[in-house]
Design an enzyme around this catalytic site. Structure first.
Site, PDB file in Angstrom:
ATOM      1  N   GLY A   1      28.774 -22.147  61.359  1.00 18.22           N
ATOM      2  CA  GLY A   1      27.394 -21.774  61.094  1.00 18.22           C
ATOM      3  C   GLY A   1      26.445 -22.521  61.998  1.00 18.22           C
ATOM      4  O   GLY A   1      26.829 -23.045  63.050  1.00 18.22           O
TER       5      GLY A   1
ATOM      6  N   ILE B   1      24.829 -25.492  61.746  1.00 17.57           N
ATOM      7  CA  ILE B   1      25.089 -26.916  61.985  1.00 17.57           C
ATOM      8  C   ILE B   1      26.322 -27.094  62.855  1.00 17.57           C
ATOM      9  O   ILE B   1      26.323 -27.880  63.814  1.00 17.57           O
ATOM     10  CB  ILE B   1      25.254 -27.661  60.644  1.00 17.57           C
TER      11      ILE B   1
ATOM     12  N   SER C   1      30.804 -28.490  57.987  1.00 14.77           N
ATOM     13  CA  SER C   1      29.541 -27.757  57.789  1.00 14.77           C
ATOM     14  C   SER C   1      29.868 -26.415  57.134  1.00 14.77           C
ATOM     15  O   SER C   1      29.896 -25.373  57.784  1.00 14.77           O
ATOM     16  CB  SER C   1      28.812 -27.556  59.119  1.00 14.77           C
TER      17      SER C   1
ATOM     18  N   GLY D   1      28.278 -25.130  54.353  1.00 12.58           N
ATOM     19  CA  GLY D   1      27.213 -24.730  53.442  1.00 12.58           C
ATOM     20  C   GLY D   1      26.562 -25.917  52.761  1.00 12.58           C
ATOM     21  O   GLY D   1      26.927 -27.076  52.989  1.00 12.58           O
TER      22      GLY D   1
ATOM     23  N   ASP E   1      15.165 -24.963  49.117  1.00 12.28           N
ATOM     24  CA  ASP E   1      16.616 -24.897  49.020  1.00 12.28           C
ATOM     25  C   ASP E   1      17.128 -24.974  47.593  1.00 12.28           C
ATOM     26  O   ASP E   1      18.280 -24.630  47.324  1.00 12.28           O
ATOM     27  CB  ASP E   1      17.256 -26.040  49.814  1.00 12.28           C
TER      28      ASP E   1
ATOM     29  N   ALA F   1      13.889 -24.149  56.414  1.00 17.26           N
ATOM     30  CA  ALA F   1      12.683 -24.954  56.243  1.00 17.26           C
ATOM     31  C   ALA F   1      11.436 -24.088  56.183  1.00 17.26           C
ATOM     32  O   ALA F   1      10.541 -24.324  55.358  1.00 17.26           O
ATOM     33  CB  ALA F   1      12.575 -25.965  57.383  1.00 17.26           C
TER      34      ALA F   1
ATOM     35  N   HIS G   1       3.657 -10.587  83.390  1.00 16.68           N
ATOM     36  CA  HIS G   1       4.757 -10.517  84.356  1.00 16.68           C
ATOM     37  C   HIS G   1       4.607 -11.666  85.362  1.00 16.68           C
ATOM     38  O   HIS G   1       3.520 -11.899  85.871  1.00 16.68           O
ATOM     39  CB  HIS G   1       4.731  -9.186  85.115  1.00 16.68           C
TER      40      HIS G   1
END
Length: 485
Positions: A196, A198, A289, A291, A332, A340, A464
């Site tokens: 994942g 991390i 890592s 989860g 979380d 975050a 551009h």
């Protein structure tokens, strides 16, 4: 005498400190409690993101990317270097300095916005008339009373059963960010379980500095949450860079061998490949890592009639309200992506709801980013999701190898991909793998927030030469009319 507040926020990570500041901006009397400590024992607000996550990992990624460029790509620009070396201790010290700047910045913002900060662990004591009593346990224990409570305690790395973190040999994101702090050297061999965010970011850092990196992934596919075309391209690039992947594995015994002074000398991981064949890898360090789990331990939620669900999250409704009046939870520690910026958006919305306004978060428009090289970023639906949902769509993509700015930059890997509704042309998803994808995805977020069509992006003038022209060209590709490829 308990100190009285309109709002008490438990946790000062991206969700917590933003909630506290926004509530204070709206005229509320606010307290914020956080227990993170720096090496000297002082307060270190910012949570996992600032201390052992988003911020320090980006510092190491930037340092290691500079080294990679100097070692392998400066010659293309006519720049010659001799005796190139990396001072790992100095790199880690710079990372620590960046973290401290962010810690100090949050403390300054608390002071500027008149948020009362309490350094310690916050926990529920009981419901009282007009609110809730919160205990602060730390160098100085106190009791606070708040009319409204916001829980923003974040998450911690999930441990592999039978292989707990010792942060010396078996590392979480915390230990992974401190490799080389005392030795001053990168590991020769690094094992990573989990491909994942991390795993890929930390694997990339140490691969650039000379480590032989092997990533073991239990899922059968690479980056299953990404658009399949992006995941396929990213895996090809990472393998070419030198990262080794084993997908669909079953992890067995993890054993730490004894080394000097009783400390580990190496870590051996036994596993079965996707075909059931037994293998093992030896490494100097192992990053796990797989989860993260929500932080609710020590909150004494039961004191106010709350309890985590079967996965450990605090149940909330669409507006982050718990089942107990005037207690909210964000970030979380509740459902949704552990990002975050998701926590920050919930923080602002909850603070505004408490103040009588109408805060709002559109979970469908939260961008995802992996800060590897190339970067990976996306927002909205993937092509496989649209197929599963039976949504008729059109797709268009444009490679960075056809972009003039990317050529001048010296990084033409990857592409931009648009997905739009087949009938209305509304943008349903944008997926990028390539240089500065983390910045380019913002245009897609803005466009989708206003329900723009791919034609809208195609008709907007882009500077551009710029990487953003690839976004415009991918939008043009939806109608099969790219101008530069």
């Amino acid at each position: 005498m308990s100190k009285q507040f309109d709002v008490i926020v438990i946790g000062a990570g991206p969700g917590g400190y933003i909630a506290a500041i926004r509530a204070a901006q709206l005229g509320l009397n606010v307290a914020c409690i956080d227990e993170w400590k720096n090496e000297k024992g002082g307060p270190a607000p910012g949570g996992t993101c600032t201390n052992v996550g988003c911020i320090p990992s980006k510092a190491l990624l930037q340092s290691s990317e500079h080294f990679e460029q100097a070692a392998h790509h400066f010659g293309e620009h006519g720049i010659s270097l001799k005796d190139l070396k990396m001072d790992v201790k100095k790199m880690i010290a710079r990372k620590d300095g960046v973290v401290k700047q962010n810690n100090d910045g949050i403390l300054y913002l608390f002071k500027k916005n008149k948020v009362s900060f309490f350094h310690g662990k916050g926990s529920f004591v009981k419901a009282v008339d007009g609110g809730y009593e919160i205990a602060v346990t730390g160098d100085k224990s106190e009791t606070l009373t708040g009319k409204q409570i916001i829980v923003a305690t974040g998450s911690s790395a999930r441990q592999l059963p039978g292989a707990p973190f010792d942060e010396e040999n078996i590392l979480s994101n915390d230990g992974a960010l401190r490799i080389g702090k005392t030795s001053g050297a990168a590991p020769k061999k690094l094992g990573v379980i989990g491909s994942g965010v991390i795993g890929l970011e930390m694997g990339s850092v140490w691969r650039r500095l000379g480590a032989e990196v092997t990533v073991l992934e239990m899922a059968p596919s690479f980056l299953g949450g990404c658009d399949a075309a992006v995941a396929k391209e990213a895996e090809k690039i990472f393998r070419k860079q030198g990262l080794s992947f084993e997908l669909g594995v079953k992890i067995g015994e993890v054993k730490v061998a004894a080394g000097k002074n009783g400390k580990g000398g190496s870590v051996t991981v036994h596993y079965e490949d996707a075909n059931g064949k037994a293998h093992s890898i030896d490494s100097d360090r192992l990053i796990v890592s797989i989860g993260r789990v929500p932080n609710t331990e020590g909150l004494t939620l039961d004191a106010v009639g709350l309890a985590p669900d079967e996965r450990g999250f605090i149940p909330v409704d669409d507006e982050c309200r718990t089942s107990v009046p005037n207690i909210y939870a964000i970030g979380d520690v509740v459902r949704g992506p552990m990002l975050a910026h998701k926590a920050e958006e919930e923080a602002v919305a909850v603070a505004e709801r408490i103040a009588g306004q109408h805060g709002h978060v559109d979970f469908a428009l939260i961008p995802w980013v992996i800060y590897t090289s190339p970067e990976i970023a996306w927002v909205g639906k993937t092509e496989q999701q649209l197929k599963e949902q039976g949504v008729a769509y059109k797709a268009g993509s444009f490679p960075f190898m056809a972009n003039g700015r990317a050529r001048a930059l010296g990084d033409t890997t990857g592409f931009v991909k648009f997905l739009a509704d087949a009938k209305t042309d509304e943008i349903l998803g944008v997926h990028i793998v390539g240089p500065y994808a983390s910045e380019l995805i913002a245009e897609a977020c803005v466009a989708m927030a206003f329900r723009a069509s791919s034609e809208d992006i195609a008709r907007i003038c882009h500077a551009h030469p710029s990487l953003s022209e690839s976004t415009k060209e991918a939008a043009l590709a939806v109608d099969k009319r790219t101008l530069s490829f």
